[in-house]
Design a protein around this motif. Structure first.
Motif, mmCIF file in Angstrom:
data_model
loop_
_atom_site.group_PDB
_atom_site.id
_atom_site.type_symbol
_atom_site.label_atom_id
_atom_site.label_comp_id
_atom_site.label_asym_id
_atom_site.label_seq_id
_atom_site.Cartn_x
_atom_site.Cartn_y
_atom_site.Cartn_z
ATOM 1 N N LEU B 20 -21.901 -49.767 -26.494
ATOM 2 C CA LEU B 20 -21.889 -51.005 -27.288
ATOM 3 C C LEU B 20 -20.507 -51.663 -27.237
ATOM 4 O O LEU B 20 -20.393 -52.890 -27.217
ATOM 5 N N LEU B 63 -23.961 -54.413 -33.794
ATOM 6 C CA LEU B 63 -24.959 -54.160 -32.750
ATOM 7 C C LEU B 63 -25.792 -52.923 -33.075
ATOM 8 O O LEU B 63 -27.014 -52.904 -32.865
ATOM 9 N N ALA B 64 -25.142 -51.885 -33.602
ATOM 10 C CA ALA B 64 -25.859 -50.658 -33.964
ATOM 11 C C ALA B 64 -26.831 -50.924 -35.109
ATOM 12 O O ALA B 64 -27.918 -50.325 -35.166
ATOM 13 N N ALA B 66 -28.381 -53.771 -35.591
ATOM 14 C CA ALA B 66 -29.525 -54.450 -34.958
ATOM 15 C C ALA B 66 -30.485 -53.414 -34.373
ATOM 16 O O ALA B 66 -31.702 -53.480 -34.574
ATOM 17 N N ARG B 67 -29.940 -52.435 -33.656
ATOM 18 C CA ARG B 67 -30.785 -51.420 -33.037
ATOM 19 C C ARG B 67 -31.486 -50.572 -34.101
ATOM 20 O O ARG B 67 -32.644 -50.188 -33.925
ATOM 21 N N GLY B 70 -34.606 -52.042 -35.062
ATOM 22 C CA GLY B 70 -35.570 -52.268 -33.985
ATOM 23 C C GLY B 70 -35.377 -53.515 -33.156
ATOM 24 O O GLY B 70 -36.303 -53.970 -32.479
ATOM 25 N N HIS B 71 -34.157 -54.070 -33.171
ATOM 26 C CA HIS B 71 -33.896 -55.265 -32.363
ATOM 27 C C HIS B 71 -32.973 -54.944 -31.188
ATOM 28 O O HIS B 71 -32.212 -53.973 -31.225
ATOM 29 N N ASP B 72 -33.050 -55.766 -30.173
ATOM 30 C CA ASP B 72 -32.134 -55.668 -29.041
ATOM 31 C C ASP B 72 -30.743 -56.107 -29.510
ATOM 32 O O ASP B 72 -30.587 -57.240 -29.982
ATOM 33 N N PRO B 73 -29.739 -55.245 -29.389
ATOM 34 C CA PRO B 73 -28.396 -55.616 -29.857
ATOM 35 C C PRO B 73 -27.871 -56.900 -29.230
ATOM 36 O O PRO B 73 -27.113 -57.637 -29.872
ATOM 37 N N ARG B 74 -28.301 -57.172 -27.989
ATOM 38 C CA ARG B 74 -27.757 -58.358 -27.313
ATOM 39 C C ARG B 74 -28.122 -59.660 -28.025
ATOM 40 O O ARG B 74 -27.456 -60.670 -27.861
ATOM 41 N N ALA B 288 -30.870 -43.228 -37.442
ATOM 42 C CA ALA B 288 -30.246 -44.316 -36.698
ATOM 43 C C ALA B 288 -29.036 -43.711 -35.989
ATOM 44 O O ALA B 288 -27.927 -43.692 -36.517
ATOM 45 N N GLU B 290 -26.924 -44.306 -33.639
ATOM 46 C CA GLU B 290 -25.625 -44.946 -33.401
ATOM 47 C C GLU B 290 -24.852 -45.168 -34.702
ATOM 48 O O GLU B 290 -23.631 -44.988 -34.750
#
Lengths: 303, 303
Positions: B20, B63-64, B66-67, B70-74, B288, B290
């Protein structure tokens, strides 16, 4: 009379809309920022710079723009106040010893003289953040329109706005052929002046050809303000102006006066005033008394 | 094993999610701010401070998060990058001679040492403005959700966030009974750490009970980060840390170490780590990885 000539020499409107200044001042005076213990001293420093007497030209320009498109100015008070918070933030940083090193602003000691450099820097940073917070928490409007208005504010404050303009100024780059005075002032003064008009139109979802005419009006208005600023720095006295004069010469800055001489600068101010009034007449064919009055005030002001 | 005990002594997760960090660094490296002639030097100063090596803990935390839902960090890279721009803005101002007067940051000379105080002040101001501009121009999401995320960012940066925290710090108010260390750090470090988690949840329209558990997690995480920061200021060496050490003692600052001693500070760090892991386990019952790894890294880090 030839129509173009009638645009070139517009009739002078009534005086500056002081009722809008009062509206802004009342709104600014009731703003409280501090919630946490320990930060009331920071709020005091913010209020000191923010509430110092002033015409509030940017917020008043915003309120007058709202009225010109048929809205109640009070609807955009949070946005208008945010413009003054942002403007004050830049003044406090610009006055710092490492930048313009000014001791007097709005008729009182500058923030760093009164509170020390550390508190002045932080108070300005906080004003900047609270400007956005104010819009986000208080400004009504469709979310997409509020986002567009905020984008106009941030465009005006970043690298291609206030911060960039001040950078060009302190590094003396305005004398470079590739940069120029016009770029300096479009960023340093023009950007926030334009945002004062544009953000109000955007927050109301205003679109169409007239938006571009409003932008042209605002750009000419910003240029006019700066030319007159340069003129006043050599012709006014500090007590009337409420800040140090002769600072441009002291810092060896290139200005419209230093570059072209006072008579040429005065003539350029008049041409720019006429161009602003002409653009405004195209944006609001039925007339916009307060915006006209502000435009005239920008040319005639003595402080 | 008793379930509560299993929460209190969590298993250590895998290492810091360096993938990340790479994602953030790639995104930051391609950011260009300057459009106007004459401001490329300002952009250079912004890049100098922004792109100096770092773990990017705030954006990685975003970003972590978001993941974890359940979302794409990007999808939240603009928001994550904005957190790093804001963080860098505060570092540059905090390092100034009028504030903490530090010469070394992220293993290189501080911005004012490299570019002068004037440019450092303006580069930081510009980073702050461009942070909002980045979110406004690049962050996707329902407009109302983007506004909520921006509100979380501004809450974290103003009088009741970063600026207020630094004010309490430089004025030495954390020793006052009415303010306290906890308030200092909730504002100075905790607020942006919380915003790193909260803004991502808000931009995705995430609601419900878990939002509060995420907030508790983020608050403990921010506190943990600061306690370890205080510990490292006395136990680490400057070359490893990438900034001056012993600065707290030099400035006579009240820290968890100066107030309670090193062993107590270390014990408090461990308790706070456990509380963060427990809140995280309630927020994301399925785990989770990350965010768990980041929490462990905050306790174990040596720089």
């Amino acid at each position: 009379m030839h129509p173009a000539a009638s645009q070139d020499v517009p009739e002078r409107a009534a005086g500056f809309p002081d009722d809008l200044t009062l509206l802004v001042n009342d709104y600014l005076a009731q703003l409280r920022f501090a919630r946490e213990p320990g930060v009331s001293g920071l709020q005091e420093a913010m209020h000191y710079s923010l509430l110092a007497p002033g015409k509030r030209v940017r917020p008043v320009l915003a309120l007058a723009t709202a009225r010109a498109i048929g809205h109640d100015p009070r609807e955009v008070l949070p946005l208008a106040a945010a413009l003054e918070l942002i403007h004050t933030f830049t003044l406090v940083h610009d006055d710092l010893p490492a930048l313009d090193d000014d001791d007097l602003r709005r008729g009182q000691p500058t923030a760093h003289v009164r509170f020390g450099e550390d508190v002045a820097i932080l108070a300005a940073d906080a004003l900047f953040a609270e400007a956005f917070r104010l819009v986000l928490s208080e400004q009504r409007g469709e979310p997409a329109h509020v986002l567009a208005a905020l984008a106009a504010l941030t465009d005006a404050t970043g690298v291609n706005g206030l911060a960039g303009g001040q950078y060009i100024d302190v590094r003396g780059l305005a004398g470079a052929r590739s940069v120029g005075l016009r770029c300096l002032h479009r960023l340093k003064t023009g950007a926030l002046m334009r945002a004062s008009v544009e953000s109000v139109l955007l927050v109301h979802g205003f679109k169409g050809v007239a938006l571009d005419e409003f932008r042209k009006f605002a750009d000419e208005l910003g240029l006019l303000f700066q030319i007159v600023d340069d003129i006043l720095d050599v012709t006014a006295d500090a007590s009337e102006l409420g800040k140090d004069t002769g600072t441009d010469a002291r810092h060896g800055k290139v200005t419209y006066v230093s570059r072209f001489g006072l008579p040429w600068a005065q003539s350029l101010a008049e041409q720019t005033h006429a161009a602003a009034r002409a653009a405004l007449a195209r944006a609001v064919p039925d007339g916009a008394a307060e915006l006209e009055a502000i435009t005239d005030f920008f040319l005639d002001r003595t402080s």
